[in-house]
Design an enzyme around this catalytic site. Sequence first.
Site, PDB file in Angstrom:
ATOM      1  N   ARG A   6      -5.457  70.350  16.480  1.00 29.96           N
ATOM      2  CA  ARG A   6      -5.478  68.965  16.930  1.00 29.96           C
ATOM      3  C   ARG A   6      -5.329  68.006  15.786  1.00 29.96           C
ATOM      4  NH1 ARG A   6      -3.359  68.029  21.404  1.00 29.96           N
ATOM      5  NH2 ARG A   6      -4.393  68.978  23.113  1.00 29.96           N
ATOM      6  N   ARG A   9      -5.865  60.941  15.180  1.00 30.54           N
ATOM      7  CA  ARG A   9      -5.208  59.701  14.775  1.00 30.54           C
ATOM      8  C   ARG A   9      -6.076  58.535  15.172  1.00 30.54           C
ATOM      9  NH1 ARG A   9       0.958  61.002  16.854  1.00 30.54           N
ATOM     10  NH2 ARG A   9       1.414  62.589  15.316  1.00 30.54           N
ATOM     11  N   LEU A 389       2.494  67.865  24.120  1.00 31.21           N
ATOM     12  CA  LEU A 389       3.214  67.735  22.858  1.00 31.21           C
ATOM     13  C   LEU A 389       2.821  66.455  22.143  1.00 31.21           C
ATOM     14  CD1 LEU A 389       6.712  68.929  24.076  1.00 31.21           C
ATOM     15  CD2 LEU A 389       5.054  70.211  22.727  1.00 31.21           C
ATOM     16  N   GLU A 390       2.342  66.590  20.916  1.00 31.15           N
ATOM     17  CA  GLU A 390       1.906  65.431  20.133  1.00 31.15           C
ATOM     18  C   GLU A 390       2.877  65.098  19.018  1.00 31.15           C
ATOM     19  OE1 GLU A 390      -2.016  66.029  18.714  1.00 31.15           O
ATOM     20  OE2 GLU A 390      -2.887  66.183  20.708  1.00 31.15           O
ATOM     21  N   ASN A 391       3.997  65.806  18.969  1.00 32.53           N
ATOM     22  CA  ASN A 391       4.930  65.603  17.864  1.00 32.53           C
ATOM     23  C   ASN A 391       6.299  65.168  18.349  1.00 32.53           C
ATOM     24  OD1 ASN A 391       3.359  66.666  15.382  1.00 32.53           O
ATOM     25  ND2 ASN A 391       3.035  68.234  16.943  1.00 32.53           N
TER      26      ASN A 391
END
Length: 564
Positions: A6, A9, A389-391
Amino acid sequence: MPGRRRLLRVWSGAVTAALALALTGGGQASAADVDNARNPGFESGLGDWTCSAGSGTTVSSPVHSGSAALKAAPAGQDNARCAQTVAVRPGATYTLSAWVRGGYAYLGATGTGTTDVSTWTPDTAAWKQLSTTFTTGASTTSVTVYLHGWYGQAAYYADDVSVFGPDGGGGGDPAPGVPSAPGGLAVTGTTSSSVSLSWNTVPGATGYNVYRDGTEVTAVTGTSATATGLSAATSYSFQVTAANSAGESAKSATVTGTTAASGGGGGGTGVPKHAVTGYWQNFDNGATVQRISDVPAQYDIIAVAFADATATPGAVSFTLDSAGLGGYTADQFKADIRARQAAGKKVVVSVGGQNGTVSVSDPASAANFADSVHSLMRTYGFDGVDIDLENGLNATYMTQALRALSAKAGPSLVITMAPQTIDMQSTSNPYFQTALNIKDILTVVNMQYYNSGSMLGCDGKVYSQGSVDFLTALACIQLEGGLAPSQVGLGLPASTRGAGSGYVSPTVVNNALDCLTKGAGCGTFRPSRTYPDLRGAMTWSTNWDAASGNAWSNAVGPHVHALP
């Protein structure tokens, strides 16, 4: 979700307040309007610009125009702020714009004497124009305009900065001409209540106006938009114009979009009206190690975290971490999934996490994604897929991938999503676009209300995480932005150890659910209406919940299941 994979941010309220800004279509420019910025294209190096901590330099590639552009790299506690002071006239309105690409990029103006402004964009591989307007105060003769990136993110590039308006004595470039009409207008997706559009970039445009059946319905800065609040099974005509401070272009060619027949939303037959989703960790990161059979009955959807990218673009694979899970075998895993399904539960495989760099960016990778997920469903018995999806996510091709998967799996397919808060602040965001594009087959979006700092609510106010208002005001954006209430869930950590920030007690979660469904338990923010069909709640993770004695699911689970 935090844990082994994880990314945490933190976003300040001051920065996220920039999201509240909407492009205002410029009126007819005065003949005296000029670009008051000096060295706007960085053709004279960093002349007239000051960059913090030596973060800025000029490069010959990539450039938007001319032979140079700015490159500024955030480092440590420096966000790579580059600024200049611009001479302006008191009581005048100016349009501030810049072309940016690369990492997160912000554009703004301070010292306006009225309301300081800013706008921003997440990282982008292509040049994108940022634009906003400001009005100077009665005695303001100069403002500071700036660009900056964000901590820990990649370097950003900027070019062709402009501050168009009355000549303040420091500029001189002529005012722009009226832009040409946009080309390439196309319908990119439909649901029962929305139509998504895209078009080509128009040189010199600072924004675009979208018309539905001849009436302007929205204004955007990018080259896509989603018209929401439409009637099911109805055809609508759309046109787009380009605008800048000189005026508005002629309208584009007309396209027609027809909404789907279903008035609701959602795929995944057999999912309860109100459901609790829990992520199950296929790894040991200090939380309680579980088998699928250990997951409490309060969980209706179990998301197995995570599938991994393969060497084939778009394709994913899954390998059970038998060693890390105390000798849990694949056969036991499959048998436990079947037992959960026999009890009325759904088990999906989650794609993503911090390291889940699955790229679905063209037709081939979209087909690979659909084929590989469907293969995992057949191998392990999964009911569907969770998109976490974090990218980065490409709305066009992820939509293609999920529709291809739906065609293979049929109407019982469960599709869940777990975007970060930043991904659902606007319908123009690719995550939000994807959700709207697949509304007819989407089960639920469980946005992560944590690891995010402050964010905007649907009323344009900034709310801090950790409060009922944060949950309700941000959920309102999705509920009023085109998703059906049955497709909205509240994603929260199961314990303080489950996330870097944003944990709230189960009581706060339940109050937010009551506020949204019944109008009770609200904080200072009260939604304009109630949403009794709200799907429910999600947590990261069943393992962290178990480590806290299942306090989260024991409190939130019965509350969700008792909703109206």
